[in-house]
Design an enzyme around this catalytic site. Structure first.
Site, PDB file in Angstrom:
ATOM      1  N   TRP A 197       2.050  -9.123   7.494  1.00 54.98           N
ATOM      2  CA  TRP A 197       1.664  -8.897   6.092  1.00 54.98           C
ATOM      3  C   TRP A 197       2.735  -8.095   5.372  1.00 54.98           C
ATOM      4  O   TRP A 197       3.068  -8.372   4.221  1.00 54.98           O
ATOM      5  CB  TRP A 197       0.275  -8.260   6.001  1.00 54.98           C
ATOM      6  N   ASP A 218      -0.590  -1.097   1.705  1.00 56.02           N
ATOM      7  CA  ASP A 218      -1.529  -2.221   1.738  1.00 56.02           C
ATOM      8  C   ASP A 218      -2.606  -1.891   2.770  1.00 56.02           C
ATOM      9  O   ASP A 218      -2.399  -2.063   3.972  1.00 56.02           O
ATOM     10  CB  ASP A 218      -0.779  -3.503   2.121  1.00 56.02           C
ATOM     11  N   LYS A 259     -12.646  -7.533   3.643  1.00 56.81           N
ATOM     12  CA  LYS A 259     -12.847  -7.020   5.001  1.00 56.81           C
ATOM     13  C   LYS A 259     -13.852  -5.863   4.969  1.00 56.81           C
ATOM     14  O   LYS A 259     -14.982  -6.023   5.407  1.00 56.81           O
ATOM     15  CB  LYS A 259     -11.519  -6.608   5.634  1.00 56.81           C
TER      16      LYS A 259
END
Ligand code: PMP
Length: 361
Positions: free
Chosen positions: A102, A173, A197
């Site tokens: 990511w 992030d 999430k």
């Protein structure tokens, strides 16, 4: 109705109490005779929902008063581009610390908008099984920010410290570990997270951004891409993802009822420790991540023979254990243990793994 033990990496399990509340309120919220989905974002009923969600998030995370909270669309991926647009000039260096894919994606996207420097990377032989040491890293001269990914969802690599790089703000992030444990927000310039999430349904991204960074304005941007304009409009420059915002609010209330982030940290550590201890002790399953950086949210694990993977997933599903297949780039299995996954799900997983290993070992 039967519900599975849900180990999905995202969109992921939500607290059952929240889903039940949303169901009960679906046709008529707060006695108004309409669903939250059916009322205007400008309606004072929705404003009430929106303000309560922000206040609860601020309380849970301990957000200082010089930070703004934004509820936006576009997911975390859109922020990969908006962050450099809003925080850096085109000729300015931006630093990225890579501990998984990511972060790599974020850096690649930023490369079209600023001068990306990979400050550190723990990629070895095409894989990430540890995180770089952050202390001792020096950002580039004139750097606009240092970007980190505190939890790499695919590789199961988590950074537990709140790093600091002097005057250069840290942008993090936190899509896959926000609200899983307390953090020191004041150490960060920006925190951002896709909701799907630990927060709520996909389609919403939550940002916590220090006010002085909103004033940077390094380039002229269309309003819809400009954080300062979103902040000035209370995240209502256009129609925000109202249902996602409402669901996030319900999750925040649930977190407060359950004891807040200290209690989440305790539960998440207990769940993850139990699963890693079983994997390590099994002599059959394995997890390759450096124990100092093993994620409490996403636990990748491998069977001794990848030829068994498909059968394992199928047998697990038949036993009510859902979404254990690993990410395609890593292979094997992955159990995601977000806040809404109860310890009983981990117990059921371990019992299944033990049984499976006994049959095939
Ligand atoms: N960052 C991290 C750490 C993630 O786990 C994900 C999604 N799994 C993303 C970014 C991308 O999020 P989105 O799909 O919401 O753009």
């Amino acid at each position: 109705m039967k519900r599975v033990h849900n180990f999905s990496a995202g969109p992921a399990a939500l607290p059952e109490a929240v889903l039940e509340q949303a169901r009960d309120e679906l046709l008529s919220w707060g006695g108004v005779g309409a669903s939250v989905m059916e009322i205007s974002h400008r309606d004072k009923k929705f404003i009430q929902i929106a303000e309560a969600a922000e206040a609860d998030l601020r309380e849970l995370l301990g957000v200082p008063s010089n930070y703004r909270v934004l509820f936006l669309q576009g997911g975390a991926t859109q922020q990969f581009a908006l962050l450099p647009m809003n925080l850096a000039r085109a000729d300015q260096p931006v630093d990225y610390v890579l501990s998984g894919q990511w972060g790599q994606k974020a850096a690649k996207e930023a490369g079209t908008l600023a001068k990306v420097n990979i400050l550190a990377s723990s990629e070895a032989n095409g894989g990430f099984v540890t995180a770089p040491e952050l202390s001792g890293l020096t950002p580039s001269e004139g750097s606009a920010y240092v970007h980190i990914t505190p939890n790499e969802t695919i590789h199961g690599v988590e950074i537990f410290e709140d790093p600091s790089f002097g005057d250069v703000p840290v942008v993090a992030d936190v899509s896959s570990n926000i609200l899983s444990r307390p953090i020191d927000v004041s150490k960060y310039g920006v925190l951002y997270a896709g909701a799907q999430k630990n927060i709520g349904p996909s389609g919403l991204v939550v940002m916590v951004i220090r006010e002085d960074l909103l004033a940077r304005q390094p380039r002229k941007l269309p309003a819809i891409l400009d954080y300062a304009k979103h902040a000035a409009q209370g995240s209502m420059l256009n129609t925000p993802p109202t249902f996602g915002w409402y669901m996030a609010g319900l999750v925040f209330q649930w977190l407060k009822r359950e004891g807040g982030l200290a209690e989440m940290a305790r539960r998440n550590a207990a769940k993850a420790d139990k699963l890693y201890a079983y994997i390590d002790g099994s002599g059959w399953y394995s997890n390759k991540v450096d124990p100092r950086f093993r994620s409490r949210m996403n636990v990748p694990f491998f069977l001794p023979d990848a030829a068994l993977d498909a059968d394992f997933v199928k047998a697990a599903e038949a036993a009510g254990l859902f979404a254990l297949k690993g990410h395609r780039d890593v292979g094997g299995m992955r159990a995601s243990l977000y806040n809404a996954v109860p310890e009983a799900a981990v117990d059921a997983l371990i019992a299944f793994m033990r049984h499976y290993a006994a049959r095939h070992g």
